[in-house]
Write a protein that holds these residues in place. Sequence first.
Motif, PDB file in Angstrom:
ATOM      1  N   VAL A 287       0.848  -1.206   0.000  1.00  0.00           N
ATOM      2  CA  VAL A 287       0.000   0.000   0.000  1.00  0.00           C
ATOM      3  C   VAL A 287       0.876   1.246   0.000  1.00  0.00           C
ATOM      4  O   VAL A 287       0.659   2.188  -0.773  1.00  0.00           O
ATOM      5  CB  VAL A 287      -0.926  -0.004   1.232  1.00  0.00           C
ATOM      6  CG1 VAL A 287      -1.750   1.275   1.273  1.00  0.00           C
ATOM      7  CG2 VAL A 287      -1.838  -1.223   1.211  1.00  0.00           C
ATOM      8  N   GLY A 288       1.892   1.257   0.850  1.00  0.00           N
ATOM      9  CA  GLY A 288       2.812   2.396   0.875  1.00  0.00           C
ATOM     10  C   GLY A 288       3.589   2.534  -0.417  1.00  0.00           C
ATOM     11  O   GLY A 288       3.842   3.650  -0.883  1.00  0.00           O
ATOM     12  N   GLU A 289       3.970   1.402  -1.014  1.00  0.00           N
ATOM     13  CA  GLU A 289       4.696   1.447  -2.283  1.00  0.00           C
ATOM     14  C   GLU A 289       3.840   2.087  -3.376  1.00  0.00           C
ATOM     15  O   GLU A 289       4.329   2.910  -4.166  1.00  0.00           O
ATOM     16  CB  GLU A 289       5.105   0.042  -2.698  1.00  0.00           C
ATOM     17  CG  GLU A 289       6.206  -0.555  -1.844  1.00  0.00           C
ATOM     18  CD  GLU A 289       6.584  -1.930  -2.319  1.00  0.00           C
ATOM     19  OE1 GLU A 289       5.805  -2.529  -3.095  1.00  0.00           O
ATOM     20  OE2 GLU A 289       7.665  -2.421  -1.935  1.00  0.00           O
ATOM     21  N   ARG A 290       2.580   1.696  -3.425  1.00  0.00           N
ATOM     22  CA  ARG A 290       1.698   2.263  -4.448  1.00  0.00           C
ATOM     23  C   ARG A 290       1.481   3.761  -4.233  1.00  0.00           C
ATOM     24  O   ARG A 290       1.372   4.527  -5.197  1.00  0.00           O
ATOM     25  CB  ARG A 290       0.369   1.512  -4.467  1.00  0.00           C
ATOM     26  CG  ARG A 290       0.476   0.114  -5.062  1.00  0.00           C
ATOM     27  CD  ARG A 290      -0.885  -0.514  -5.270  1.00  0.00           C
ATOM     28  NE  ARG A 290      -1.506  -0.876  -4.009  1.00  0.00           N
ATOM     29  CZ  ARG A 290      -1.322  -2.022  -3.386  1.00  0.00           C
ATOM     30  NH1 ARG A 290      -0.518  -2.929  -3.894  1.00  0.00           N
ATOM     31  NH2 ARG A 290      -1.947  -2.294  -2.243  1.00  0.00           N
ATOM     32  N   LEU A 291       1.419   4.179  -2.968  1.00  0.00           N
ATOM     33  CA  LEU A 291       1.277   5.610  -2.685  1.00  0.00           C
ATOM     34  C   LEU A 291       2.517   6.376  -3.152  1.00  0.00           C
ATOM     35  O   LEU A 291       2.407   7.461  -3.736  1.00  0.00           O
ATOM     36  CB  LEU A 291       1.054   5.822  -1.189  1.00  0.00           C
ATOM     37  CG  LEU A 291      -0.323   5.449  -0.647  1.00  0.00           C
ATOM     38  CD1 LEU A 291      -0.368   5.621   0.871  1.00  0.00           C
ATOM     39  CD2 LEU A 291      -1.414   6.308  -1.296  1.00  0.00           C
ATOM     40  N   LEU A 292       3.697   5.823  -2.904  1.00  0.00           N
ATOM     41  CA  LEU A 292       4.930   6.466  -3.370  1.00  0.00           C
ATOM     42  C   LEU A 292       4.959   6.541  -4.888  1.00  0.00           C
ATOM     43  O   LEU A 292       5.377   7.556  -5.463  1.00  0.00           O
ATOM     44  CB  LEU A 292       6.141   5.686  -2.857  1.00  0.00           C
ATOM     45  CG  LEU A 292       6.497   5.868  -1.375  1.00  0.00           C
ATOM     46  CD1 LEU A 292       7.649   4.948  -0.999  1.00  0.00           C
ATOM     47  CD2 LEU A 292       6.856   7.319  -1.074  1.00  0.00           C
TER      48      LEU A 292
END
Length: 421
Positions: A287-292
């Motif tokens: 989830v954090g990777e996709r936000l980045l």
Amino acid sequence: MRALLRLAAASAWYRRGTLALVTLAIALATLLQLGIEQLRRDVRLHFSSAVSGTDLIVGARTGATQLMLYSVFRIGQATQNMRWASVQAIAQDRAVAWVVPIVLGDSLRGHPVVGTTADYFRHFRYGDDQALALREGRVFAHWSEAVLGADVAEALGLRVGAPLVLSHGMAAGLPGAEHADRPFTVVGVLARTGTPVDRSVHIGLDGMAALHVDWMAGVPLPGQSTPAADLQAEDLAPTQVTAVLVGLKSRAAVFSAQRRIQALREEPLVAVLPGVTLDELWAVVGVGERLLQAVAALVGVVSLAGLSATVLTGLEQRRRELAVLRAVGASPRTLAALLLCEGLWLATVGVAVGAAAGWVLLQGLGPWLARHHGLVLGRAELADGALPALAAVWLAALLASLLPAWRAWRLSLADGLAPPP
């Protein structure tokens, strides 16, 4: 075509002051895209290579991800320990080939101390089933001996024969936190592995017990101080451990062994499969990777919008220049191609500068992250998604030049020679 490219390059160089800012924006967008892809790849490789050949990791009942983080990656702390009787019961299971108990909790100037047995150096594997190797010295054989990871030895300037004073918990330097009455001696330094092993200090289980002979509930007992010379006569057998690494005789029996371990009557335990737990961790981190990635894409869109706006604004000031080109025989298609070639130059230079800056930044941050956080980054090869990310930025920058090119194609010779007041 070559003449058109040279003309576009000369025109861009003439307006280099303004276009340099556009190139910088494209370079920053490239740097962000490349950096995120490289970090994703290197962090995943680092975590995936931290342990191999271990079929199960067993600890007191807790979350699977939490157990994996503190037992392998030295991140966080265990909420409770498991009994030594449980370790012995696991070792007697018919499917178990070996067990390696570990005890965590103490530190050496911020580096975690791992209490374990000599089997740790025989059975622990990392990367592509690679065994631990000693760079110098030997494995500990006495409670007062320690083996250092490569990063610990380098950061603290320690070699074989150096004395150590360990600290209780991670509170180095606090009054009463140091085990000054239990000095250790370095007897070995491990070769670099690129895993959390590099930033760990390894001592025997009896050494960990010796550190806490006069302690209870995490604090020293007042008025009691057993001399180090008398500790050998003490019972230094472990009573609790933080976790156990388990190797099986056959991996086909992993699920049945997992069920039996979790059903032990001694105490409630959890046995996790390292690979499955890492997949669960990536599902959370994803989830954090996709936000980045979304933030990086937004930065790219803003940069490309700036490119298009800058070229359009400059186009209004270049009507006479384009009209002269039309007068000497340039077709509307040629003018559009000229604007596209300028966008091509800007995109190529911006992507090249961003890629070079990203490589230099990762190479510079790699040693620092490895030393302070145990993350091995900045590897020479590009991540699988890096080239598509660079190509996407380059193509998007080129597409951003289509609107100015279309506008140039629409300009008429009369409008260029006699622009409206």
